[in-house]
Design a protein around this motif. Structure first.
Motif, PDB file in Angstrom:
ATOM      1  N   ARG A  24      -4.188  -2.066   3.405  1.00  0.00           N
ATOM      2  CA  ARG A  24      -4.095  -1.491   2.064  1.00  0.00           C
ATOM      3  C   ARG A  24      -3.393  -2.467   1.127  1.00  0.00           C
ATOM      4  N   TRP A  25      -3.476  -3.743   1.480  1.00  0.00           N
ATOM      5  CA  TRP A  25      -2.806  -4.722   0.620  1.00  0.00           C
ATOM      6  C   TRP A  25      -3.620  -4.969  -0.655  1.00  0.00           C
ATOM      7  N   VAL A  28       4.327  -4.831   5.650  1.00  0.00           N
ATOM      8  CA  VAL A  28       3.903  -3.487   6.032  1.00  0.00           C
ATOM      9  C   VAL A  28       4.997  -2.883   6.902  1.00  0.00           C
ATOM     10  N   ASP A  29       5.227  -1.601   6.742  1.00  0.00           N
ATOM     11  CA  ASP A  29       6.313  -0.978   7.514  1.00  0.00           C
ATOM     12  C   ASP A  29       5.851  -0.647   8.935  1.00  0.00           C
ATOM     13  N   LYS A  83       2.407   2.676   6.948  1.00  0.00           N
ATOM     14  CA  LYS A  83       2.210   3.559   5.798  1.00  0.00           C
ATOM     15  C   LYS A  83       2.417   2.822   4.481  1.00  0.00           C
ATOM     16  N   ASN A  84       3.396   1.966   4.482  1.00  0.00           N
ATOM     17  CA  ASN A  84       3.810   1.334   3.239  1.00  0.00           C
ATOM     18  C   ASN A  84       3.361  -0.130   3.234  1.00  0.00           C
ATOM     19  N   TRP A  85       2.412  -0.434   2.374  1.00  0.00           N
ATOM     20  CA  TRP A  85       1.879  -1.794   2.317  1.00  0.00           C
ATOM     21  C   TRP A  85       2.236  -2.388   0.975  1.00  0.00           C
ATOM     22  N   ARG A  86       2.786  -3.587   0.962  1.00  0.00           N
ATOM     23  CA  ARG A  86       3.037  -4.214  -0.337  1.00  0.00           C
ATOM     24  C   ARG A  86       3.086  -5.727  -0.188  1.00  0.00           C
TER      25      ARG A  86
END
Lengths: 319, 173
Positions: free
Chosen positions: A249-250, A274-275, A279-282
């Protein structure tokens, strides 16, 4: 000077008595379940015990959890984490190296451990990993805060390497965990993440990359592909399971930066993050990239390849 | 505040202190100044002929602390290498005490705010305990093992590797 000032008799320091190491009153009160004792005494006493314990080796510290409830509380208290010896710092640091031994019909791996700085006498580390369950061939793939991630290959009935298990081990304690069977594909690239300050559980990431052409007859068992990242799977030691493949999801093409330091992904002058739950993509722009808070603080780089990125003590370093 | 403005090193005034069990001691003001607590008392003009009462420090450790402070005050700054080494030797000999005395010094130095002595006693204690088993430490310091046998076994098991020093793991704690 007010005459009252001279009446000091140590009252503000409570009564230290014999409570510093043995627990004294505090201990009996705790045991009797009568709740908190005098706070001042507790802080004063614990402070001295922390001072003492900060000067013993990590191994002794772990052993001393067993002395009494009070010692265990003081040793395990989160406020004391930075004051007391920690595994990564006090224990062993060094490099494991793999090297190939090529014989007529097969290749095998040997391992070496080089401690840094070289201690005298040398540490009791067995680089052959003889404590691990037997496997046909063992490859080190990643390390993180004292744990190692290996691929342990098995031979199938046709004597071909097809399946393997990831093994996560702690060479200092000789403990290991075997992950469920995996099938190898050159599109998968494993990483280990473990932070004892956050959790005693570790995570293994398998980044799934786009399949790229490779030379026919390439038999290197542990060459991992270099395509764009499509997604990842995460194994958690807490659940003991892999997640399904989670698509990236980057939002931009991410390619794994090659080289031994490729703990993080860097391309397009970005660090992709990514975590552990996927869940958390940045993305984080590198310091010389427009949009970075540090832009201008560094001389511009010709290309990302000149940068070196890694994590240490909770901070991301870029050089 | 007159005392505080004097050059402490040159002051010949003697400071009296009284132990919890009523014994009187004397030391130069410069020596007393090594104790944060005594220094504050002197600055507040609380040091008088009757002596500063130290309600929780007994005579035996207090005598040692007076020795320590007197020695260190006499050699406070601008030490030559030889003097620094002599002071180091003094410290090493000074802290060669039994565990009861070490314990009293730990508590008293912390209480009186004598930083150098506090560090010395803490380091000595750490050196004494680090190679020992939990049981040996309990014996040394009179600590009650307040774990249930089950709890103790569990903690030992969790941290089994840390117990593998000289003994086989069959007898962990």
């Amino acid at each position: 000077m007010a005459p009252g000032m001279c009446a000091w008799n140590g009252a503000w320091h409570a009564k230290p008595g014999r409570g510093v190491i043995d627990g004294g009153d505090a201990l009996q009160q705790e045991a009797a379940g009568r709740g908190d004792d005098d706070l001042a005494e507790k802080i004063g006493g614990d402070g001295l015990l922390v001072e003492i314990l900060s000067r013993v080796p990590y191994k002794s510290l772990v052993r001393f959890k067993c002395v009494s409830r009070r010692w265990r509380r003081v040793i395990s208290h989160p406020d004391h984490r930075n004051l007391l010896p920690r595994y990564q710092i006090q224990a062993l640091a060094g490099f494991y190296t793999d090297y190939h031994i090529q014989s007529y019909d097969r290749q095998s791996m040997a391992h070496r451990f080089k401690a840094v700085p070289a201690p005298e006498p040398p540490p009791l580390i067995d680089p052959s990993f003889s404590f691990l369950p037997k496997c046909e061939s063992l490859y080190l793939r990643d390390s993180c805060n004292g744990l190692l991630l290996c691929r342990c290959w098995k031979l199938n009935e046709r004597k071909a390497f097809k399946t393997f298990n990831y093994v996560v081990c702690n060479p200092a304690t000789k403990k290991w965990v075997v992950l469920p069977d995996s099938t190898w594909s050159r599109t998968k690239r494993p990483y280990l993440r473990f932070d004892p300050a956050v959790s005693s559980h570790f995570h293994v990431f398998e980044l799934v990359q786009e399949l790229v052409d490779y030379e026919e007859g390439d038999t290197d068992l542990d060459f991992d592909g270099d395509g764009h990242v499509l997604g990842l799977k995460v194994y958690s030691s807490k659940t003991g399971m892999w997640t399904e493949e989670i698509a990236s999801r980057w939002g931009i093409d991410i390619k794994i930066q090659d080289g031994p330091e490729s703990h993080l992904l860097a391309m397009e002058s970005m660090v992709a993050v990514v975590d552990v739950e996927g869940k958390n993509w940045r993305t984080i722009p590198l310091p010389h990239k427009e949009g970075s808070p540090l832009c201008g603080a560094y001389p511009p780089y010709a290309s990302y390849q000149e940068g070196f990125i890694d994590m240490s003590q909770g901070l991301l370093h870029f050089k | 505040m007159a005392a505080a403005t004097d050059d402490a090193g040159d002051s010949n005034e003697m400071i009296r202190v009284v132990s919890s069990d009523g014994e009187h001691f004397e030391m130069p003001e410069a020596a007393a100044n090594l104790s944060l607590v005594l220094r504050h008392m002197i600055e507040d003009d609380c040091a008088d002929a009757a002596g500063i009462p130290l309600a929780v420090v007994a005579a035996k450790p207090l005598a040692k602390i007076v020795d320590y402070c007197t020695k260190h005050a006499a050699k406070s700054s601008g030490l030559t290498i030889e003097e620094a080494e002599e002071l180091k030797r003094f410290d090493a000999e000074f802290i060669e005490v039994d565990t009861d005395m070490l314990y009293d010094l730990l508590v008293a130095a912390d209480f009186m705010g004598v930083e150098g002595l506090s560090k010395l006693a803490v380091q000595r204690t750490a050196d004494l305990i680090k190679g020992k088993t939990p049981e040996q430490n309990r014996e040394t310091f009179g600590i009650v093992n307040d774990f249930t046998p089950e709890e103790e076994e569990e903690i030992c098991k969790e941290n089994e590797w840390a117990f593998q020093i000289t003994k086989p793991p069959s007898r962990l704690c």
